[in-house]
Every structure is written in structure tokens, then in C-alpha cells.
Scaffold this motif. Structure first.
Motif, PDB file in Angstrom:
ATOM      1  N   THR A  81     -10.612   5.631 -27.795  1.00 25.66           N
ATOM      2  CA  THR A  81      -9.583   6.057 -28.757  1.00 25.66           C
ATOM      3  C   THR A  81      -8.652   7.190 -28.242  1.00 25.66           C
ATOM      4  O   THR A  81      -7.422   7.121 -28.371  1.00 25.66           O
ATOM      5  CB  THR A  81     -10.207   6.480 -30.028  1.00 25.66           C
ATOM      6  OG1 THR A  81     -11.035   5.378 -30.554  1.00 25.66           O
ATOM      7  CG2 THR A  81      -8.880   6.623 -30.935  1.00 25.66           C
ATOM      8  N   GLU A 127     -16.693   4.884 -27.645  1.00 22.92           N
ATOM      9  CA  GLU A 127     -15.520   4.570 -28.821  1.00 22.92           C
ATOM     10  C   GLU A 127     -14.639   5.792 -28.907  1.00 22.92           C
ATOM     11  O   GLU A 127     -13.236   5.717 -28.824  1.00 22.92           O
ATOM     12  CB  GLU A 127     -16.147   4.514 -30.153  1.00 22.92           C
ATOM     13  CG  GLU A 127     -15.352   4.197 -31.225  1.00 22.92           C
ATOM     14  CD  GLU A 127     -15.891   3.727 -32.456  1.00 22.92           C
ATOM     15  OE1 GLU A 127     -15.122   4.161 -33.704  1.00 22.92           O
ATOM     16  OE2 GLU A 127     -17.156   3.295 -32.364  1.00 22.92           O
ATOM     17  N   PRO A 176      -3.615   8.687 -34.936  1.00 20.94           N
ATOM     18  CA  PRO A 176      -4.156   8.800 -33.597  1.00 20.94           C
ATOM     19  C   PRO A 176      -4.262  10.134 -32.875  1.00 20.94           C
ATOM     20  O   PRO A 176      -3.242  10.863 -33.239  1.00 20.94           O
ATOM     21  CB  PRO A 176      -3.479   7.740 -32.591  1.00 20.94           C
ATOM     22  CG  PRO A 176      -2.263   7.740 -33.469  1.00 20.94           C
ATOM     23  CD  PRO A 176      -2.543   7.939 -34.898  1.00 20.94           C
ATOM     24  N   SER A 202      -4.616   6.704 -26.827  1.00 18.75           N
ATOM     25  CA  SER A 202      -3.776   7.374 -27.447  1.00 18.75           C
ATOM     26  C   SER A 202      -2.887   8.623 -26.678  1.00 18.75           C
ATOM     27  O   SER A 202      -1.830   8.713 -26.816  1.00 18.75           O
ATOM     28  CB  SER A 202      -4.301   8.134 -28.722  1.00 18.75           C
ATOM     29  OG  SER A 202      -4.927   7.262 -29.549  1.00 18.75           O
ATOM     30  N   GLN A 207      -6.772   2.575 -37.624  1.00 24.11           N
ATOM     31  CA  GLN A 207      -5.715   2.382 -36.909  1.00 24.11           C
ATOM     32  C   GLN A 207      -5.281   0.951 -36.752  1.00 24.11           C
ATOM     33  O   GLN A 207      -4.076   0.549 -36.920  1.00 24.11           O
ATOM     34  CB  GLN A 207      -5.772   3.113 -35.360  1.00 24.11           C
ATOM     35  CG  GLN A 207      -5.714   4.345 -35.480  1.00 24.11           C
ATOM     36  CD  GLN A 207      -4.476   4.932 -35.854  1.00 24.11           C
ATOM     37  OE1 GLN A 207      -3.192   4.729 -35.614  1.00 24.11           O
ATOM     38  NE2 GLN A 207      -4.548   5.892 -36.920  1.00 24.11           N
ATOM     39  N   GLN A 230     -10.976   4.091 -35.090  1.00 24.33           N
ATOM     40  CA  GLN A 230     -10.125   2.977 -34.588  1.00 24.33           C
ATOM     41  C   GLN A 230      -9.870   1.807 -35.620  1.00 24.33           C
ATOM     42  O   GLN A 230      -9.015   1.355 -35.497  1.00 24.33           O
ATOM     43  CB  GLN A 230     -11.050   2.297 -33.549  1.00 24.33           C
ATOM     44  CG  GLN A 230     -10.280   1.086 -32.523  1.00 24.33           C
ATOM     45  CD  GLN A 230      -8.925   1.784 -32.062  1.00 24.33           C
ATOM     46  OE1 GLN A 230      -8.964   2.862 -31.515  1.00 24.33           O
ATOM     47  NE2 GLN A 230      -7.946   0.890 -32.303  1.00 24.33           N
TER      48      GLN A 230
END
Length: 482
Positions: free
Chosen positions: A253, A249, A406, A257, A475, A472
């Protein structure tokens, strides 16, 4: 951990992938190590607190030739600069600290911040002039700016989603611990003894934080997944298999980004980033517009002006102790109650307590006969003020900042938000004396109280709740994907 050891955990078959995923979810691990890292990194926040609270016990010492190391007694203008230069240094620092954290890492940038504090305390130990004090205070401001910019990034990246709020709110607890430290020692020791007591803290920070890990997200951003795994295993108290799901994860991410390296324009091109910036800059702005730095920097002077029967030094220590107790409550409740309800309570409480403080000074200004029976009101009002501030608007804007952006624009956003904080901090500290003389203390407190009322409305209408959300998921909500 070498590549051969890491490879033995890499599943190749579909069944093995499912089994590994199941094991990752089942392994509990322990939060103790991420809390240990969070507490140790917050020794830097204690350093920040000593710098912020320093002027309160030092002001009376500078005002007397018997206790001052200076050749001359500072003028009102010089005292304003001694207080406000910390904010000016903290305003400049984020634009250095943010890029440096991306280049050499969060850990070593934070370790480097202690140099500003070390040099400043040495300068204050050896000073005989106001100019040297001003240089030292500016260096302290640079240290404050470094810590408050990069520490939010560090905490946001080492904390798991269920503990991010608690760990993020530790900053405020440790800042007020540093403030109480100088409040409690300063009035009762010599000028030079206080500087020695403050010099110990950056040494202790370097000696302990050096052994803490860099963040997994930083290692992934540099393409070093092996070190990212080691860091994550240490922080979670899990095996390599146990961290695979979270590692995936974080990797997804960060890599997503960083596909397009963020710039200031990228921060404003994305609707989610703009919304996050409005929330974070707004919360930080209202934090400063509450007048908190006036309370911290001039608490002894404020209590002297009230004419309370309780000595200014004891009143200040009492307020400092309440700050610590209130800040200690936040990590216990923030992940249960959520950020938004606590912020609303904080803003409302500050508005009422500042209004009450203004009423006291109005009655004192008009020489009302009832003022003699209200000697308890100033200290009670400030106790309520610092309590609700330290539970909400003190820690939570920084905690929210650490989780809102992010990876590709995090350092840029942190720099902008932190600088917003210190622009306002500098202006308020520099011109408060002029405001107080122009409109009177009662209107000064009423103005801050009105701004806290506006903070309540801003929080109610604009701030997004992030309790229990992964980075996440935050976001996704900011960008309207949920």
C-alpha cells in the motif's frame, strides 16, 4: 533486531512461503499493545480538551477583579478573541504539522506539539495582561492543530483493521476527559492553581509517549523495513513470522502510493481521493456547524442565562461527565454497528435537542407563563446533545479521516480537512455573540439544529461505511474497483 536475525525468517522455497503465510494467519497475537499506544498517544487529546474547555471556568474569573490576574476586565470583543484564537492557531498548524510528520515522523511531531502547551500554560501562569493571554491561546491553538492533524495519522497507521474504529474514537473520549478535568477543577480553585493543574498534562504525555513506537507505515515510507518489522511486532504482540502478511500488505500500500509523491493536484486528480475529501471535509464541517464549540466554550454562561435552579458550575460538570460517559461508549460499539448508523443517530439526536433548546429560549424570550415549569429542559436538552455528539459526530469524523486516504496524500488531505474544521470553528466562536444579539438565543440554537438536519441528509446520501475494511479495501471501494 539485526539483519541476520531477520533473514533467518525469510522463506526461499514455495512450500516455505505457503507455510509462513499459513503461520501468519494462525498466530493470534494480542491487541493490548496497540491499545496501550493508542491510549498513551491520546494523552495529547486530554491536553486539547483542557484548552477547549478552559474558557468556561475562566470566563467568570476574568469577569471579577477579586479572582482575575489581569489588570483590566476583558471586554466582550476581547473575550471573543480569547475564545476564538485557539481555532485560529489550529487553522494554521496543519500546514506545518502535516509536512513535519512526513519528514521527522508522526511520533516526534506529536512529542513536539507538547511544547506549545507547555509554553502557553507558563504564559498564563505569569500573565497580567489580555495580550499575553491572547498569545498563550494562539500557542494552544497551534498545539491543538498539531495533535488533531497528526494523531489521526498515527492511530490510522498503528491500528489493525478490526480495532481501527475503536482506537480512532478514543480521541473524542480523551478530549472530553480533558474538558471535564477543567470543568471540575476550575470553579473551585484559584486561577493560578488551574494553570498548574493543566501544566502537568504535557509533561506526563512526553514522559510516556516517548517510549511508544513510530508507525510501521512511516518506517516503510523511509525504506527502513527492519524498524517497520520491530514496530509491527511490538504493536501486534507477534513474532516476525506472524506479522509477515500484514507487513506485506502495508508495504504494498505504502510503496504503491509513494511511487508518485503526492501533491495537492494529485489529491484532486484521483476520483477516489476527491470522494474521500468530500466525505471527510463534509463530516468535519458539520461537526463544527453543530455549534459544539459554543457549548464547550460558553457552557457556564449558557446555564447562567437559563435561570435554572441548578448552579451553572454543577450543570457544566454534569454535562462534562455525560460527555465522558457517552464518548466511552463509542469504542465499544463503533466496530460492531459501523460508522454510518452511529453518525445518522448522532445527527438526528443533535437536531432534535437543539430544536428543543431553541424552544426553551423562545418561551423565555416571549415571557411565557409555562417557562417556570421547564427549568429542567435546558440541562436535559444539552445532556442529550452532548451524548449523541460524543457518540457520533465528535469522534467519528476524525476516525474516518485516519483511514480514508492513501499514504502519498494523507498528510495533505489531513491538513486540508483539519483546517476546514478550524476555519469554521474560528468563525463561529468569533461571531456567535453578534449572531446571538442579532437574532436571539432561540434562533441561534434553531440555526444549529437545522444544520444538524442537513448533516443527517449528507451522511445518509454521501458517507461510505468502512467497518471491517482494510486500508486497501477502502481505497478499492472509493475508486470503484469493488
Amino acid at each position: 533486531m539485526n539483519p541476520a536475525e531477520l533473514n533467518q525468517y525469510q522463506p526461499v522455497a514455495t512450500f516455505e512461503k505457503l507455510e509462513s503465510s499459513h503461520f501468519s494467519k494462525m498466530e493470534k497475537g494480542s491487541p493490548s499493545r496497540q491499545f496501550m499506544a493508542g491510549i498513551i498517544v491520546n494523552l495529547a487529546s486530554v491536553m486539547v480538551g483542557t484548552s477547549l474547555g478552559w474558557t468556561s471556568p475562566i470566563g467568570p474569573k476574568f469577569a471579577s477583579k477579586d479572582t482575575s490576574p489581569l489588570d483590566t476586565i476583558p471586554s466582550t470583543s476581547e473575550n471573543s478573541w480569547i475564545a476564538s484564537l485557539v481555532a485560529l492557531g489550529a487553522l494554521i498548524a496543519p500546514f506545518i504539522a502535516g509536512p513535519l510528520a512526513e519528514r521527522i515522523g508522526r511520533k516526534f511531531t506529536l512529542l513536539g506539539s507538547s511544547a506549545f502547551f507547555l509554553v502557553s500554560w507558563v504564559l498564563l501562569l505569569t500573565t497580567a495582561t489580555v495580550v499575553q493571554v491572547l498569545v498563550a491561546r494562539f500557542l494552544q491553538g497551534l498545539g491543538v492543530g498539531f495533535v488533531m492533524t497528526v494523531q489521526t495519522m498515527y492511530i490510522g497507521e498503528i491500528a489493525s483493521s478490526e480495532y481501527r474504529g475503536a482506537l480512532g474514537s478514543l480521541m473524542q473520549l480523551c478530549i472530553v476527559t480533558g474538558i471535564l478535568y477543567v470543568y471540575s477543577i476550575g470553579p473551585y480553585v484559584s486561577y493560578h492553581a488551574l494553570q498548574w493543574a493543566c501544566l502537568v498534562l504535557p509533561i506526563a504525555f512526553d514522559a510516556t509517549f516517548f517510549f511508544m513506537p513510530e508507525t510501521p507505515a512511516y518506517y516503510i515510507s523511509k525504506g527502513d523495513k527492519e524498524k517497520a518489522v520491530e514496530s509491527l511486532c511490538f504493536l501486534r504482540g507477534k513474532t516476525v513470522e506472524g506479522v509477515q502478511e500484514e507487513l506485506h500488505e502495508i508495504t504494498s500500500t505504502v510503496e504503491e502510493s509513494l511511487k508518485n509523491k503526492g501533491t495537492v493536484l494529485d489529491l484532486f486528480r484521483n476520483a477516489g481521493n476527491v470522494k474521500a475529501l468530500i466525505i471527510c471535509a463534509g463530516l468535519i464541517s458539520f461537526q463544527q456547524l453543530s455549534g459544539i464549540n459554543i457549548i464547550l466554550f460558553y457552557s457556564q454562561n449558557i446555564f447562567e442565562s437559563t435561570g435554572s435552579s441548578l448552579s451553572p458550575a454543577v450543570s457544566t460538570i454534569l454535562v462534562g461527565a455525560v460527555q465522558v460517559l457517552a464518548s466511552g461508549a463509542t469504542p465499544l460499539i463503533v466496530d460492531r454497528l459501523g460508522r454510518k448508523p452511529i453518525l445518522l443517530t448522532s445527527a438526528g439526536g443533535m437536531c432534535i435537542s437543539l430544536g428543543t433548546m431553541g424552544l426553551y429560549f423562545f418561551l423565555k424570550h416571549t415571557e411565557s407563563p409555562s417557562i417556570d415549569s421547564l427549568g429542567w429542559l435546558p440541562i436535559m436538552s444539552l445532556i442529550v446533545f452532548v451524548s449523541v455528539y460524543c457518540i457520533g459526530f465528535g469522534p467519528l469524523p476524525w476516525a474516518v479521516l485516519g483511514e480514508m486516504f492513501p499514504a502519498n496524500v494523507k498528510s495533505i488531505a489531513s491538513s486540508i480537512v483539519a483546517s476546514t474544521c478550524w476555519v469554521l470553528g474560528f468563525l463561529i466562536l468569533q461571531f456567535f455573540s453578534d449572531l446571538d444579539k442579532a437574532v436571539g438565543s432561540h434562533w441561534s440554537f434553531w440555526i444549529f439544529g437545522i444544520l444538524c438536519g442537513v448533516a443527517f441528509l449528507f451522511t445518509f446520501t454521501t458517507v461510505m461505511e468502512t467497518k471491517g475494511l482494510s486500508l486497501q479495501e477502502i481505497q478499492d471501494r472509493l475508486n470503484g474497483r469493488v
